[in-house]
Design an enzyme around this catalytic site. Structure first.
Site, mmCIF file in Angstrom:
data_model
loop_
_atom_site.group_PDB
_atom_site.id
_atom_site.type_symbol
_atom_site.label_atom_id
_atom_site.label_comp_id
_atom_site.label_asym_id
_atom_site.label_seq_id
_atom_site.Cartn_x
_atom_site.Cartn_y
_atom_site.Cartn_z
ATOM 1 N N ALA A 16 -3.668 99.910 65.810
ATOM 2 C CA ALA A 16 -2.664 100.227 64.790
ATOM 3 C C ALA A 16 -3.291 101.046 63.674
ATOM 4 O O ALA A 16 -4.504 101.059 63.504
ATOM 5 C CB ALA A 16 -2.089 98.934 64.221
ATOM 6 N N GLY B 233 -3.307 97.521 69.339
ATOM 7 C CA GLY B 233 -1.966 98.013 69.668
ATOM 8 C C GLY B 233 -1.967 98.948 70.865
ATOM 9 O O GLY B 233 -0.986 99.021 71.615
ATOM 10 N N GLU C 102 -1.803 96.886 73.834
ATOM 11 C CA GLU C 102 -0.455 96.297 73.935
ATOM 12 C C GLU C 102 0.541 97.291 74.540
ATOM 13 O O GLU C 102 1.439 96.900 75.285
ATOM 14 C CB GLU C 102 -0.004 95.804 72.552
ATOM 15 C CG GLU C 102 -0.806 94.570 72.149
ATOM 16 C CD GLU C 102 -0.553 94.102 70.721
ATOM 17 O OE1 GLU C 102 0.050 93.041 70.548
ATOM 18 O OE2 GLU C 102 -0.979 94.805 69.782
ATOM 19 N N GLU D 76 -8.169 92.510 66.405
ATOM 20 C CA GLU D 76 -7.354 92.096 65.246
ATOM 21 C C GLU D 76 -7.958 90.938 64.457
ATOM 22 O O GLU D 76 -7.808 90.845 63.243
ATOM 23 C CB GLU D 76 -5.934 91.687 65.707
ATOM 24 C CG GLU D 76 -5.050 92.839 66.097
ATOM 25 C CD GLU D 76 -5.205 93.253 67.557
ATOM 26 O OE1 GLU D 76 -4.373 94.027 68.036
ATOM 27 O OE2 GLU D 76 -6.164 92.804 68.220
#
Length: 698
Positions: free
Chosen positions: A90, A136, A139, A159
């Protein structure tokens, strides 16, 4: 051209499908269709060298999915057009300063809807992954039906390092796809794995080379690729009774590494999986709330701050490194480890010492280190080839940088410099790894003092990222610039610091360690003192740290700083001198305050409840560090409060979730800190007097 050369070149050029049309309506993506009817969607974030997932990227992806739902290609290939890798996670900028959990949940909910939509596409979807695929990015890949890795790819969920857990559906999709014990372990530690391991886990369906991507993609889309399927074991491990048992074990493991009150993220992840691991829809929903609640915690906001401190310090290094050959003098613990680290980072290194034994010891330690941190045996061999024993010190003549790491004796260092200077090549840098001697004293006998800098590394060199780059009044600015660039080139974080006794880090750590000695004098149990620091969040207590550093070094630094700062520092107890004189130096001799076996301190039985540390003990240890940091800011030793916080975190392991000693003072309240220091000064002496710098500190 030789076919092997073609193969190598072929593996450098990414297979990105048909050439995109220049008139693409999308800013951050390219969408094309090939002769087989496959759509190729390339992530290509505008104006960036790496892909990160920002709100605008997700919004644009949503529009593309609308187009794909209506045009229904034969399949969809998702790739990155960046050579640096797939998606690095992210955009952390969007996490800074978040204070309203519900607002975070709303925005993460919008992103979830887009990833869910990708997963629900009614066409075969395959992600092709090279380089880094993190957070991310992983993901996004998990929402595809199949995943193909290019060898050399690395996968992970970092994270937890930001005080968070995955928040784009990763907790639910990852624990369903692969063995949840392995999935949870990766998310709880933030470790990365390579393509081979990812295939063994069932995270990717195939590992291939770049030149075979087209065929691998066709196999995946047209059903010829055997996909990794979750087995019966995954179902059993995700069942409610087993989850309860495993979650209990995970919590006790997590508690060994970090307490819940300091680092809530691992525990929130375990709670999430324990409650909802059997129900994907419920887990996806609960993940959004859990992620949003974590985002606004002080721990997450401070760890996000630390992430940006690292980025800021990397920028201080600048670019354009000119150092290729490093010559290290002194193959002791520090010199040997600095030489090994430089060789690991592709530098040609010559290592000199008066005797062959220390050099042999340093080469053995280097070999052990490379074995732990390098994935390929050929890389280990190449690194060892770059580390050259140099008993005669011939390397000086050709070195771009000479690092002196001999014992902390002024006359010895000056004698070494007298032998070096006449044979150094023009433009070469002379650096000292001194931790305490001011450069003004060292340069006194030099013919060219402008090329002397301090490069102060921290122990262990392979783990602590900070290097203090020490300047004096007569430095050549170009030499300093080159020294900063060198630190960046060996993957370390430079802190520009003006020369003064102890520089920044040792000057701030010394009162912490000497105060612990004062507490021992007051008959407080050494384990209680260490427990006080650990309760605050330090990686180890000051007594254990003194043993690690070496009591002889602690004594020398303490004495040197007391000659300059006098009663601002606690006095050195006589019994510490006796210990050093008797050869009890800590870890390196097997006995200091603790007995040491296999590199670990023997701390005996657990503390009784009556020996629990008090808040006053914690303040006595940690507030003097903040006090010295303010003094260094006031004196201009370091000119930036953020860099001081970064240096203490990356050079000493200062509790990262508190964001550094100055950030801690700011969040606790400057008035509270100065009032507490005054109260401690009344009780324990003038060493606790608040520095004048607090008046202007914001």
């Amino acid at each position: 051209m030789d076919s092997r050369i073609m193969d190598v070149l072929g593996d450098r050029v990414l297979e990105l499908g048909p050439k995109p049309d220049a008139s693409s309506p999308y800013r951050n993506f390219k969408l094309t269709r090939d002769a087989d009817g496959l759509a190729w969607l390339l992530f290509d974030r505008e104006g960036a060298s790496a892909n990160t997932l920002s709100a605008d990227m997700i919004e644009e992806l949503d529009k593309i999915l609308t187009e794909l739902e209506s045009t229904r290609p034969a399949g969809l290939v998702i790739r990155s057009a960046k050579t640096s890798g797939f998606i690095a996670g992210a955009d952390v900028n969007e996490f800074r300063g978040a204070s309203d959990a519900r607002a975070v949940e709303t925005s993460i909910g919008r992103a979830h809807a887009v990833i869910d939509r990708l997963e629900a596409l009614r066409i075969p979807t395959v992600s092709v992954i090279h380089g880094f695929c993190l957070g991310g990015g992983l993901e996004v890949a998990l929402a595809c039906q199949s995943r193909i890795a290019i060898s050399g790819a690395r996968f992970g969920f970092p994270e937890v390092m930001l005080g968070l857990h995955p928040g784009l559906g990763g907790t639910a999709r990852f624990t369903r796809l692969v063995n949840p014990m392995q999935a949870m372990s990766l998310m709880l530690t933030g470790k990365t794995i390579d393509a081979r391991k990812a295939k063994a886990l069932g995270l990717v369906d195939a590992v291939t080379e770049e030149r075979h991507v087209r065929n691998a993609v066709k196999d995946a889309v047209f059903g010829r690729l055997k996909r990794a399927r979750p087995g019966i074991l995954n179902e059993i491990l995700n069942s409610a009774p087993v989850r309860g048992l495993l979650a209990w074990r995970m919590r006790s493991e997590a508690a060994k590494a970090a307490p819940r009150e300091n680092y809530p993220a691992p525990y929130a992840l375990i709670d999430l999986w324990e409650k909802h691991g059997g129900d994907k829809a419920a887990m996806l929903k609960a993940e959004k709330t859990s992620f949003a609640n974590l985002m606004v915690t002080p721990a997450a906001q401070n760890l996000i701050r630390v992430f940006f401190l690292r980025e800021q310090m990397k920028k201080l290094a600048g670019s354009g490194n000119t150092i290729n050959h490093v010559h290290v003098i002194g193959a002791g613990a520090m010199g040997g480890d600095i030489a090994a680290w430089c060789a690991h980072q592709d530098m040609h290194v010559t290592l000199a010492d008066m005797k062959p034994e220390p050099i042999a010891g340093a080469i053995k330690r280097a070999s052990d280190l490379f074995g732990k941190i390098m994935h390929k045996r050929t890389d280990v061999r190449d690194a060892l080839d770059r580390l050259v024993p140099d008993l005669d010190g011939e390397g000086v003549r050709n070195a771009d940088l000479i690092i002196e790491a001999v014992p902390e004796k002024l006359d010895l260092k000056q004698k070494v410099y007298a032998g070096l200077e006449p044979i150094m090549k023009p433009g070469a840098i002379l650096a000292t790894n001194t931790s305490s001697i001011p450069l003004q004293d060292l340069r006194a006998t030099l013919q060219k003092p402008e090329r002397l800098v301090g490069l102060h590394f921290f122990n262990p060199v392979s783990r602590l990222q900070l290097v203090e780059v020490v300047s004096h009044d007569g430095n050549d600015p170009q030499i300093l610039k080159a020294a900063l660039a060198f630190v960046g080139a060996i993957d370390r974080l430079p802190l520009p610091v003006k020369s003064s006794p102890g520089f920044l880090v040792n000057r701030a750590l010394t009162p912490y360690m000497l105060e612990a000695m004062m507490m021992l004098d007051e008959k407080i149990d050494k384990r209680t003192i260490d427990a006080a620091a650990e309760k605050f969040g330090m990686p180890m207590g000051p007594i254990e740290l003194a043993d690690q550093v070496g009591l002889d070094i602690c004594l020398a630094v303490g004495d040197m700083l007391r000659t300059k700062f006098g009663d601002q520092l606690p006095p050195t107890p006589a019994w510490l001198r006796d210990k050093v004189a008797g050869g009890e130096l800590g870890r390196k001799t097997g006995k200091g305050f603790y007995s040491w076996k296999d590199g670990k301190a023997d701390k005996g039985a657990a503390l009784s409840s009556s020996s629990e540390p008090t808040p006053e003990m914690i303040d006595r240890l940690v507030l003097p560090m903040s006090n010295v940091c303010v003094a260094c800011l006031r004196e201009g030793i370091v000119d930036n409060a953020d860099m001081i916080d970064g240096a203490m975190i990356f050079g000493t392991g200062y509790a990262p979730f508190r964001g550094g000693p100055l950030n801690y003072a700011r969040s606790r309240g400057v008035q509270n800190v100065t009032a507490t220091l005054y109260a401690l000064a009344v009780r324990f002496g003038d060493r606790f007097q608040p520095d004048a710098g607090w008046h202007d500190f914001k």
